[in-house]
Scaffold this motif. Structure first.
Motif, PDB file in Angstrom:
ATOM      1  N   UNK A 138       0.843  -1.197   0.000  1.00  0.00           N
ATOM      2  CA  UNK A 138       0.000   0.000   0.000  1.00  0.00           C
ATOM      3  C   UNK A 138       0.870   1.236   0.000  1.00  0.00           C
ATOM      4  N   UNK A 139       0.556   2.157  -0.878  1.00  0.00           N
ATOM      5  CA  UNK A 139       1.306   3.406  -0.934  1.00  0.00           C
ATOM      6  C   UNK A 139       1.064   4.256   0.311  1.00  0.00           C
ATOM      7  N   UNK A 140      -0.028   3.959   1.038  1.00  0.00           N
ATOM      8  CA  UNK A 140      -0.333   4.707   2.263  1.00  0.00           C
ATOM      9  C   UNK A 140       0.343   4.099   3.487  1.00  0.00           C
ATOM     10  N   UNK A 141       0.962   2.931   3.330  1.00  0.00           N
ATOM     11  CA  UNK A 141       1.590   2.225   4.442  1.00  0.00           C
ATOM     12  C   UNK A 141       3.074   2.544   4.503  1.00  0.00           C
ATOM     13  N   UNK A 142       3.649   2.434   5.717  1.00  0.00           N
ATOM     14  CA  UNK A 142       5.088   2.628   5.838  1.00  0.00           C
ATOM     15  C   UNK A 142       5.866   1.329   5.595  1.00  0.00           C
ATOM     16  N   UNK A 166      -2.160  -2.138  -3.566  1.00  0.00           N
ATOM     17  CA  UNK A 166      -3.200  -3.158  -3.484  1.00  0.00           C
ATOM     18  C   UNK A 166      -3.842  -3.101  -2.103  1.00  0.00           C
ATOM     19  N   UNK A 167      -5.165  -3.047  -2.061  1.00  0.00           N
ATOM     20  CA  UNK A 167      -5.875  -3.071  -0.786  1.00  0.00           C
ATOM     21  C   UNK A 167      -5.521  -4.342  -0.020  1.00  0.00           C
ATOM     22  N   UNK A 182       4.662 -10.810  -5.444  1.00  0.00           N
ATOM     23  CA  UNK A 182       4.850 -10.926  -4.004  1.00  0.00           C
ATOM     24  C   UNK A 182       3.913  -9.992  -3.287  1.00  0.00           C
ATOM     25  N   UNK A 183       3.706 -10.237  -1.998  1.00  0.00           N
ATOM     26  CA  UNK A 183       2.809  -9.388  -1.209  1.00  0.00           C
ATOM     27  C   UNK A 183       3.404  -9.125   0.172  1.00  0.00           C
ATOM     28  N   UNK A 184       2.994  -8.012   0.725  1.00  0.00           N
ATOM     29  CA  UNK A 184       3.340  -7.595   2.076  1.00  0.00           C
ATOM     30  C   UNK A 184       2.378  -8.279   3.044  1.00  0.00           C
TER      31      UNK A 184
END
Length: 338
Positions: A138-142, A166-167, A182-184
């Motif tokens: 997420x671009x809003x996440x650190x 990605x939500x 890959x995913x966070x």
């Protein structure tokens, strides 16, 4: 008769002057907010509740779900909950807005951050493979900032990690569908990924294995509650850590307790998440000093890393302003030897 009445009056006077203890004492109400909806990873807190450990400490505890780490921090700051499962990096990133939350004990003594990929698929098993990876976050996440700093630590170019916004709810489905490589995710996401991508193996590049030495989810307390109820906080910590000890020593029973508490959960996923918890809740320090133990130098490193690598809102917090020692049990609550 007068002598008897005088004796009764004296007895009642003594009783009134003596504080009640144990079951007769008034319980302290504590709302404890989780870092998300109730999942298998939260089993230790429910075990402590079900086994009566909080009651033994004179506490009436209510476990509350949340919408995420920011919601949990906000819940404690505003007094919706007196205590919470607080992610330390998120708290540091919140800056002065989180200054009313004090950390008293750990839970995840290793940060649970993973880049999850699939095998067959991108199958990222070394940091160098992050360069050029199409990474759902997420671009809003650190969190992407942490991964880019992690890459720099490992001599890599963090700008080459391709972030796809990605939500959170869509990350695992998109990974399973091959829309991202890959995913966070937290370490405990493996069971859900395995079910979403049958025939493929979830692969975690676990940041803690490659030098990221941070504390994560911990027991946080609203400052005013801590100041007014220090013994209640000590009792909560002691009871909660007993819940952690019991959960990892009796995993099938703990699974049954969790599914009873939250019937919508899948028993198999709960059991798998409990197994994964050991990797982030038990390290060398915990084996010596007990569940929840915090090393001041590691806490300082956690604050320094986030303050140096993540955009912090509204002024920086420091470890010595936030971590409050002295609330761990005098007798360490150690993992049971297998």
């Amino acid at each position: 008769m007068l002598k008897k009445l005088a004796g009764v009056a004296a007895t009642l006077s003594c009783l009134a002057a003596t504080p009640f203890t144990g079951a007769a004492a008034a319980e302290t109400n504590v709302k404890f907010m989780l870092d998300f909806i109730s999942l298998g990873r939260h089993t230790p807190w429910y075990v402590a509740l079900e086994k009566g450990y909080f009651k033994e400490e004179g506490l009436n505890v209510e476990i509350m779900p949340s919408k995420g780490t920011a919601d949990a921090i906000r819940g404690v700051v505003t007094g919706i909950a007196q205590m919470g499962l607080i992610d330390v990096p998120s708290l540091v990133a919140a800056g002065k807005a989180g200054s009313d939350v004090k950390i008293v004990a750990g839970a995840y003594v290793e940060a649970p951050y993973c880049v999850y990929t699939l095998n067959p698929g991108a199958n990222v098993i070394k940091p160098v493979q992050l360069e050029g990876l199409k990474f759902g976050s997420s671009s809003a996440s650190f969190i992407p900032q942490i991964w880019r700093a992690f890459m720099h630590m490992n001599g890599l170019d963090g700008s080459k990690l391709e972030i796809v916004n990605v939500d959170a709810a869509a990350r695992i489905p998109m990974l399973a569908a091959g829309q991202v490589e890959g995913v966070d995710q937290f370490l405990m996401a493996a069971p859900a990924i395995r079910r979403a991508a049958p025939g493929k193996q979830p692969v975690c590049l676990f940041a803690a294995d490659y030098g990221l030495d941070l504390y994560s989810n911990s027991i946080g307390v609203k400052k005013s509650f801590l100041d007014e109820n220090p013994e209640a906080v000590r009792g909560f910590v002691r009871a909660a850590l007993r819940g952690w000890q019991y959960t990892l020593a009796h995993r099938d029973e703990a699974t049954a307790i969790m599914v009873k508490s939250v019937p919508a959960l899948d028993r198999g996923i709960v059991r798998e998440e409990i197994d994964l918890l050991e990797r982030i809740a038990v390290n060398t320090d915990v084996k010596v000093n007990g569940f929840g133990h915090i090393l001041p130098e590691k806490m300082a490193k956690t604050f320094d890393f986030i303050n140096s690598n993540v955009q912090v809102n509204g002024g920086k917090l420091e470890a010595n302003q936030t971590y409050v020692p002295g609330f761990m049990p005098k007798t360490p609550i150690l993992p049971e030897q297998k």
